[in-house]
Design an enzyme around this catalytic site. Structure first.
Site, PDB file in Angstrom:
ATOM      1  NE  ARG A 107      -3.921  -2.281   2.432  1.00  0.00           N
ATOM      2  CZ  ARG A 107      -3.564  -3.563   2.492  1.00  0.00           C
ATOM      3  NH1 ARG A 107      -2.305  -4.079   2.673  1.00  0.00           N
ATOM      4  NH2 ARG A 107      -4.747  -4.380   2.483  1.00  0.00           N
ATOM      5  CG  HIS A 132      -0.825  -5.458  -4.227  1.00  0.00           C
ATOM      6  ND1 HIS A 132       0.153  -5.592  -3.426  1.00  0.00           N
ATOM      7  CD2 HIS A 132      -1.703  -6.686  -3.862  1.00  0.00           C
ATOM      8  CE1 HIS A 132       0.169  -6.292  -2.648  1.00  0.00           C
ATOM      9  NE2 HIS A 132      -1.093  -6.895  -2.759  1.00  0.00           N
ATOM     10  CG  HIS A 203      -0.310 -11.449  -4.031  1.00  0.00           C
ATOM     11  ND1 HIS A 203      -0.999 -12.294  -3.298  1.00  0.00           N
ATOM     12  CD2 HIS A 203      -0.620 -10.181  -3.424  1.00  0.00           C
ATOM     13  CE1 HIS A 203      -1.931 -11.581  -2.275  1.00  0.00           C
ATOM     14  NE2 HIS A 203      -1.363 -10.228  -2.338  1.00  0.00           N
ATOM     15  CG  ASP A 275      -3.131  -8.312   5.033  1.00  0.00           C
ATOM     16  OD1 ASP A 275      -2.186  -8.339   4.506  1.00  0.00           O
ATOM     17  OD2 ASP A 275      -4.130  -7.747   4.584  1.00  0.00           O
ATOM     18  CD  GLU A 339       1.897 -10.269  -0.497  1.00  0.00           C
ATOM     19  OE1 GLU A 339       1.937  -9.178  -0.961  1.00  0.00           O
ATOM     20  OE2 GLU A 339       1.112 -10.594   0.503  1.00  0.00           O
TER      21      GLU A 339
END
Length: 375
Positions: A107, A132, A203, A275, A339
């Site tokens: 982000r 992304h 991803h 996350d 990631e």
């Protein structure tokens, strides 16, 4: 009678000829279902194999990893990556299964950053932020593909000046290599003709159990990190790097994901589970283990190595039931993503490692996903 016999023979030969053209892949995928054209460019499915019988399938649409066939503890080849079995499902879904992510992974707050006194506005596709690279990021582009051998695929893409609001013509090259020690090696390279920001990653959605319709809550995970990037209610970093010790964010030893993911800890509530970006202890040394995931059901282990300072662990919190390969329905938390990256919102966070790339410089990011069998 003789003429009818000849016609029948010709029909059989034609049928056999057609069947021979359908290459039988370990994954069960069919190359023909990936042959299409998107925005005037051809798409295809490329197959990597190694001496151990592993197989990795990749499409040049979004540079996506479609399948990874790795050995389980019983010696059976098992698909550990989520995805679709045809190109039309990828182009219509808008999701990120297995995709190359750019120009900036993760982000950027308000889709806005300033570089060399110039302000750049990006698409806002996630709670008022750019995620992304925006809705038309690298995951939706058709990459130019060259396969020099059965273990290597080279992908190239020119992201033009102003694409998605980013400055500079960015020449990107990504090399996928399936090694004989059962690792998928990913190298990202880029150059630019104007100062810009770059943060590339992949991803891939992993489920190591061999049961693609299952959740990953029974997987065990380790992340070699003492700190993580704290986030606000829209998952933008606050700039604080809290210690993991004494919190459910402490994953320094193998931990069952489901044992902590629903903890009422504020950061987990904000992320609806894991996350977050972890600040790796590896110091950019790719020989050091950054993370490990294990499924006790299949015995498959996944080790992650990288030269990047951070690792985003996403536990599929936003996944909704979706029909994937061969009609399997992927559930909520049906996969996890690891990631490798620079930190989220780095262009707006002066204390974070920088992501600026200037003319004459070479961007190089390196990630290794190594598959093991845990006895």
């Amino acid at each position: 009678m003789k003429r009818m016999w000849m016609l029948s023979l010709m029909a059989i030969c034609l049928l056999l000829s057609c069947e021979e053209k359908v290459e039988k892949l370990v994954s069960g995928l069919e190359k023909g279902k990936f042959v299409s054209e998107v925005a005037g460019k051809p798409t295809a499915l490329y197959v990597l194999t190694n001496s151990n019988g592993m197989e990795v399938c990749i499409t040049n649409y979004g540079g996506r990893i479609v399948s990874i066939m790795a050995p389980d503890k019983f010696g059976a080849m098992t698909d550990v990556a989520l995805g679709y079995d045809n190109i039309s499902s990828y182009t219509s879904s808008g999701g990120n299964y297995g995709a190359l992510i750019g120009r900036y992974g993760n982000r950027i707050a308000n889709g806005l950053f300033t570089l060399d006194s110039v302000e750049y506005q990006l698409p806002k596709n996630n709670n008022g932020n750019c995620l992304h690279g925006g809705p038309n990021g690298f995951h939706t582009q058709v990459w130019d593909a060259v396969q020099p051998d059965n273990q290597t695929l080279q992908l190239a893409y020119l992201s033009k000046d102003g694409e998605a609001g980013f400055p500079g013509n960015l020449n990107v090259k990504v090399t996928y290599t399936l090694t004989d020690d059962n690792a998928l090696d990913i190298r990202y390279e880029a150059t630019t003709d104007k100062a810009t920001v770059v943060n590339l990653t992949n991803h891939c959605y992993f489920n190591l159990s061999g049961r693609p319709g299952s959740q990953i809550l029974d997987h065990q995970i380790m992340i070699n990190a003492d700190r993580y990037t704290e986030v606000n209610n829209v998952l933008i970093p606050t700039s604080a790097l809290p210690l993991v010790e004494g919190t459910p964010m402490d994953l320094r030893t193998l931990t069952v994901i489901g044992s902590k993911i629903n903890d009422p800890f504020e950061q987990l509530v904000l992320g609806k589970g894991f996350d977050h970006n972890w600040v790796l202890n590896t110091g950019g040394d790719i020989s050091q283990l950054a993370s490990k995931v294990v499924s006790t059901i299949s015995g498959i282990g996944l080790e992650v190595y990288t030269n990047e300072p951070g690792l985003q662990f996403y536990a599929g919190n936003a996944m909704t039931p979706d029909q994937g390969k061969f009609g399997v329905t992927y559930p909520h938390r049906g996969a996890l993503c690891l990631e490798t990256q620079h930190f989220p919102d780095s262009p707006n966070q002066p204390t974070f490692p920088g992501t600026v790339l200037r003319p004459g410089e070479n961007y190089l990011s390196h990630c290794i996903y190594k598959f093991t069998v845990e006895k």
